[in-house]
Scaffold this motif. Structure first.
Motif, short mmCIF file in Angstrom:
data_model
loop_
_atom_site.label_atom_id
_atom_site.label_comp_id
_atom_site.label_asym_id
_atom_site.label_seq_id
_atom_site.Cartn_x
_atom_site.Cartn_y
_atom_site.Cartn_z
N VAL A 212 -53.18 15.15 -47.55
CA VAL A 212 -53.86 15.75 -48.71
C VAL A 212 -55.37 15.62 -48.55
CG1 VAL A 212 -54.33 15.45 -51.17
CG2 VAL A 212 -51.97 15.49 -50.36
N LYS A 213 -55.81 14.44 -48.12
CA LYS A 213 -57.24 14.17 -47.98
C LYS A 213 -57.88 14.97 -46.87
CE LYS A 213 -60.51 10.35 -47.26
NZ LYS A 213 -60.64 8.89 -47.05
N HIS A 214 -57.14 15.19 -45.77
CA HIS A 214 -57.74 15.83 -44.60
C HIS A 214 -57.32 17.28 -44.38
CE1 HIS A 214 -58.28 11.53 -43.71
NE2 HIS A 214 -59.33 11.92 -43.03
N HIS A 215 -56.12 17.66 -44.82
CA HIS A 215 -55.62 19.00 -44.52
C HIS A 215 -55.51 19.90 -45.74
CE1 HIS A 215 -53.62 17.67 -40.48
NE2 HIS A 215 -54.93 17.54 -40.49
N LEU A 216 -55.35 19.32 -46.92
CA LEU A 216 -55.34 20.14 -48.13
C LEU A 216 -56.77 20.24 -48.64
CD1 LEU A 216 -53.44 21.75 -49.91
CD2 LEU A 216 -53.17 19.72 -51.37
N GLN A 217 -57.63 20.71 -47.78
CA GLN A 217 -59.06 20.80 -48.03
C GLN A 217 -59.56 22.12 -47.43
OE1 GLN A 217 -60.59 18.54 -49.82
NE2 GLN A 217 -58.87 17.08 -49.89
N ARG B 43 -55.48 23.90 -44.40
CA ARG B 43 -55.46 23.90 -42.94
C ARG B 43 -54.50 24.93 -42.33
NH1 ARG B 43 -57.53 20.84 -39.02
NH2 ARG B 43 -56.44 20.59 -37.04
N GLN B 44 -53.28 25.02 -42.84
CA GLN B 44 -52.31 25.91 -42.20
C GLN B 44 -52.82 27.35 -42.14
OE1 GLN B 44 -48.98 27.80 -44.06
NE2 GLN B 44 -47.54 26.78 -42.68
N LEU B 45 -53.48 27.78 -43.21
CA LEU B 45 -53.98 29.15 -43.26
C LEU B 45 -55.01 29.40 -42.15
CD1 LEU B 45 -53.70 31.76 -44.80
CD2 LEU B 45 -55.37 30.92 -46.46
N ALA B 46 -55.87 28.41 -41.92
CA ALA B 46 -56.83 28.54 -40.82
C ALA B 46 -56.09 28.63 -39.48
CB ALA B 46 -57.77 27.34 -40.82
N GLY B 47 -55.02 27.83 -39.33
CA GLY B 47 -54.25 27.87 -38.10
C GLY B 47 -53.57 29.20 -37.87
N LEU B 48 -53.10 29.81 -38.92
CA LEU B 48 -52.44 31.11 -38.78
C LEU B 48 -53.43 32.19 -38.35
CD1 LEU B 48 -50.10 31.00 -41.92
CD2 LEU B 48 -49.43 30.77 -39.52
#
Length: 283
Positions: A118-123, A166-171
């Protein structure tokens, strides 16, 4: 002040501690590097690395690592200074670090550690284009700019898209991999070689056109680009990697710093990849 003799020079400082990646700050386009050692986990004196360029340095490996998380003593490190158990279980070595598209924390699903993710990836994250020896696409948290670009040795970087997790950036990154690399050719980067003569804004516009329509809302319309000029007196013609575990001692003149690499007259060493190593530094 105690003087230490090595080679043909006297050392003004000697510190024994555990390596961490160099901290950076961009001042007038030039990275300012600080090496902050640890006594296992406790902070020690920081070293202004820019001030040492053009001077002799001696690095001696003391024969072991201490975990950057637990401080546990070990003969071999995994990842960036982890024990094997930590590497297999720590969120710092989660599969979503290297492959952001695997992150599921925005759906409430943690791969390893809910609070950490949450702290690092839900950002907020950014997808960026950077120039090392060639252009590449990458992903980082928005607060990691320009530090991420400095760490990879980029000479220019520009934001392509801004996303909420983060996931959206990865996609978005995955959608561009057929058109642009996501890797840094580190040896060519350290030689100061630039093989693509297009402008970064031209490449950014080309990549924006390849972003799927479902992600187009996240594109940044008119981004500025960041230029980075590394403190390097001379780029090497040949790049010889020096790992402290193997060579035990590096005693040479420091001629530059780029990315997380110290560039010596006779080789280079990556400080970040050797995090946790117990060393004695004489400068």
């Amino acid at each position: 002040m105690v003087l230490f003799y090595f080679g043909a020079c006297f050392a003004l400082m000697q510190i024994t501690g555990n390596l961490r990646k160099m901290d950076t700050e961009l001042v007038d386009s030039v990275p300012q590097y600080t090496l902050g050692l640890r006594d296992i986990l406790d902070p020690l004196e920081s070293i202004d690395m820019n001030a040492l360029i053009g001077k002799p340095i001696r690095l001696e490996y003391e024969g072991y690592f201490n975990s950057v998380i637990s401080g546990q003593k070990m003969n071999k490190a995994f990842g960036e200074g982890l024990t094997y158990q930590e590497f297999m279980g720590s969120p710092q070595a989660s599969p979503s670090i290297m492959r952001p598209e695997l992150s599921e924390i925005h759906n409430g699903i943690a791969l390893r550690d809910y609070e950490w993710e949450v702290k690092h990836h839900l950002q907020p994250h950014v997808v960026y284009i950077s120039l090392t020896s060639n252009y590449k696409v990458g992903v980082t948290r928005d607060r990691n700019m320009p530090y991420r670009w400095i760490d990879q040795g980029a000479t220019q970087a520009i934001v392509l898209a801004e996303v909420p997790y983060r996931q959206l950036a990865g996609l978005i990154e995955v959608s561009l991999k057929e058109h642009i690399s996501d890797k840094t050719a580190w040896q060519r980067m350290l030689k100061g070689v630039v093989e693509d003569q297009r402008s970064i804004t031209e490449v950014r516009d080309e990549m924006a056109a390849w972003v799927p329509a479902e992600y187009a809302q996240y594109l940044v319309a008119t981004p500025d680009f960041t230029e980075i000029k590394y403190p390097v007196l001379e780029f090497p013609e040949k790049v010889k990697s020096l790992k402290l575990e193997k060579v035990k001692v590096i005693e040479d003149n420091l001629i530059g710093i780029k990315g997380q690499y110290l560039i010596f007259e006779n080789g280079v060493t990556n400080i970040r990849s050797q995090a946790g190593a117990r060393v004695t530094i004489e400068v």
